[in-house]
Motif scaffolding. Structure first.
Motif, short mmCIF file in Angstrom:
data_model
loop_
_atom_site.label_atom_id
_atom_site.label_comp_id
_atom_site.label_asym_id
_atom_site.label_seq_id
_atom_site.Cartn_x
_atom_site.Cartn_y
_atom_site.Cartn_z
N ARG A 8 36.55 44.99 30.40
CA ARG A 8 35.90 46.29 30.52
C ARG A 8 34.83 46.52 29.46
N ARG A 22 36.75 38.47 42.51
CA ARG A 22 35.65 39.29 43.03
C ARG A 22 35.01 38.65 44.25
N ALA A 52 32.90 46.74 45.80
CA ALA A 52 33.87 46.50 44.73
C ALA A 52 33.44 45.31 43.87
N ASP A 103 32.12 45.09 40.99
CA ASP A 103 32.40 45.13 39.55
C ASP A 103 33.86 45.51 39.27
N TRP A 104 34.72 45.41 40.27
CA TRP A 104 36.12 45.79 40.09
C TRP A 104 36.90 44.71 39.34
N PHE A 106 40.81 42.94 39.21
CA PHE A 106 41.94 42.69 40.10
C PHE A 106 42.96 41.77 39.43
N ILE A 150 45.57 48.74 41.93
CA ILE A 150 44.22 48.63 41.41
C ILE A 150 43.28 49.68 42.01
N ARG A 183 40.61 55.13 46.07
CA ARG A 183 39.16 55.32 46.12
C ARG A 183 38.75 56.06 47.39
N ALA A 230 42.77 50.01 37.40
CA ALA A 230 42.43 51.14 38.26
C ALA A 230 41.56 52.14 37.51
N HIS A 284 39.35 51.45 35.32
CA HIS A 284 38.01 50.87 35.39
C HIS A 284 37.41 51.02 36.78
N ASN A 285 38.20 50.76 37.80
CA ASN A 285 37.70 50.74 39.18
C ASN A 285 37.38 52.12 39.71
#
Length: 387
Positions: A14, A61, A71, A73-74, A76, A109, A114, A136, A138-139
């Protein structure tokens, strides 16, 4: 074996330094043959401590691109991505929660949360796993999140979404409600008097689910998930529902509140193999009645008629007869079939093994549907068409 993230990994990923390392690693091939070179490069940009976490995140990703929208930049975990609801399915489920206060008590996550955040009046998420919860955060940006046990309520007067895991089923194809983690009956008891939706795998034994509207959802022809709607979320008079989502954002639904009168009849000009959500929901006869179709056999899901519904893949019948391998070989030679799709229902036939034994040699392409009509194994040679 997949990489096991810890909170230090998530904090690094992050950070600005982590984001820069991820951007560099994302440009690598990330294939089995490039693994050694990729690892060396990841160690140079992320250091020994965080190289594995950076590589795993870049790989996850890429896998997420076909499942989750926007997603890129998510963060996991491998299991979190596997369990995440495809965006189209999550969006469909969220629509039924529009305007409500919603608590996702197993947010993981954040894939479901969302979509809920877009339509809910207010929403909150919680999870016991601190790593997934940090991912989560972050996401999901500003969505409120907390660490909490799904069986210890931390909100009141909210609609609840739960996505229980599954215990080891010992290889069973059908899951029981008590196999869920936490068990379904404990979730229902915990949130008694609250509107509740439980996301689960389509292999659950739905006959053992009490007092719920059971919805099976397919996406692009594949059965993806089931939702169990309790309390005020359930539709009055509906026990089973099938929803069919298309890759083109189309959607339609059918329920057991519709008529189910359809005849068993001789084969017509067309055969249909209903969408898997319809079959799994037990709504084959309802679908047939809606479209004026009949069944080849009351115990088999194949349908037939002289005019198929619009927008489906249907099979125009060319020839048919009692199935034996000798008969099928003769039929295929007669029609010069060299490329063959084999569909089977109600017979113990391995399509791949059968195709090898047939030794096809021709220029035409066809589909053969092998099934049982009464006690008679039957082969239908067809041409597949999009209606």
């Amino acid at each position: 074996m997949s990489y096991v993230f810890d909170l230090d990994d998530v904090a690094y990923l992050r950070s600005p330094e982590g984001a820069e390392a991820l951007a560099a690693v994302a440009r690598l091939p990330l294939t089995a043959s490039s693994r050694l070179d990729d690892t060396a490069r990841a160690r140079r940009v992320a250091g020994q401590r965080f190289a594995a976490a950076t590589l795993e995140t870049a790989s996850l990703r890429r896998r997420a691109e076909t499942k989750l929208d926007s997603a890129g930049d998510w963060l996991f975990t491998d299991e979190g991505l596997q369990q995440a609801t495809p965006t189209a399915v999550a969006r469909h489920r969220a629509r039924r929660l529009t305007g409500r206060d919603v608590h996702d008590v197993t947010c993981s996550i954040g894939a479901d949360l969302r979509e809920i955040a877009v339509v809910a009046r207010r929403c909150v998420g919680s999870d016991l796993d601190p790593v997934r919860l940090s991912m989560a955060r972050h996401n999901l940006g500003g969505v409120p999140l907390a660490r909490a046990d799904a069986l210890l309520p931390t909100t009141v007067a909210t609609t609840v979404l739960a996505d229980p895991g599954r215990r080891d089923g010992g290889g069973r194809r059908r899951w029981r409600p008590e196999d869920l983690r936490p068990p379904l009956d404990e979730l229902i008891e915990t949130y008694a008097g609250r509107d509740l939706v439980v996301k689960c795998a389509p292999g659950l034994d739905f006959d053992a689910v009490p007092h719920a509207e059971i919805e099976l959802v397919s996406l692009s022809g594949q059965v993806r998930e089931a939702s169990l709607w309790f309390g005020g979320l359930a539709t009055s008079g509906v026990r089973r529902r099938a929803t069919v989502l298309g890759a083109d954002a189309s959607a339609w639904t059918i329920t057991d509140a519709e008529p189910d009168e359809c005849p068993v009849r001789e084969v017509g000009q067309w055969l249909l193999d209903p969408d898997g959500a319809i079959v799994r929901a037990g709504l084959v006869r309802h679908y047939a009645a809606r479209h004026g179709l009949g069944q080849l056999d009351s115990r088999i899901a194949y349908l037939t008629g002289d005019e198929p519904p619009a927008g489906v893949r249907a099979f125009r019948v060319v020839d048919h007869g009692r199935y034996t391998e000798k008969y099928l070989r003769t039929l295929l030679r007669r029609h010069a079939v060299g490329r063959l799709e084999i569909l089977v229902r109600g017979l113990d036939v391995d399509p791949d093994a059968l195709r090898r034994r047939l030794k096809l040699n021709g220029s035409a392409e066809a589909t053969v549907i092998l099934t049982r009509v009464g006690d008679t194994p039957t082969a239908y040679l067809c041409h597949a068409e999009r209606t």
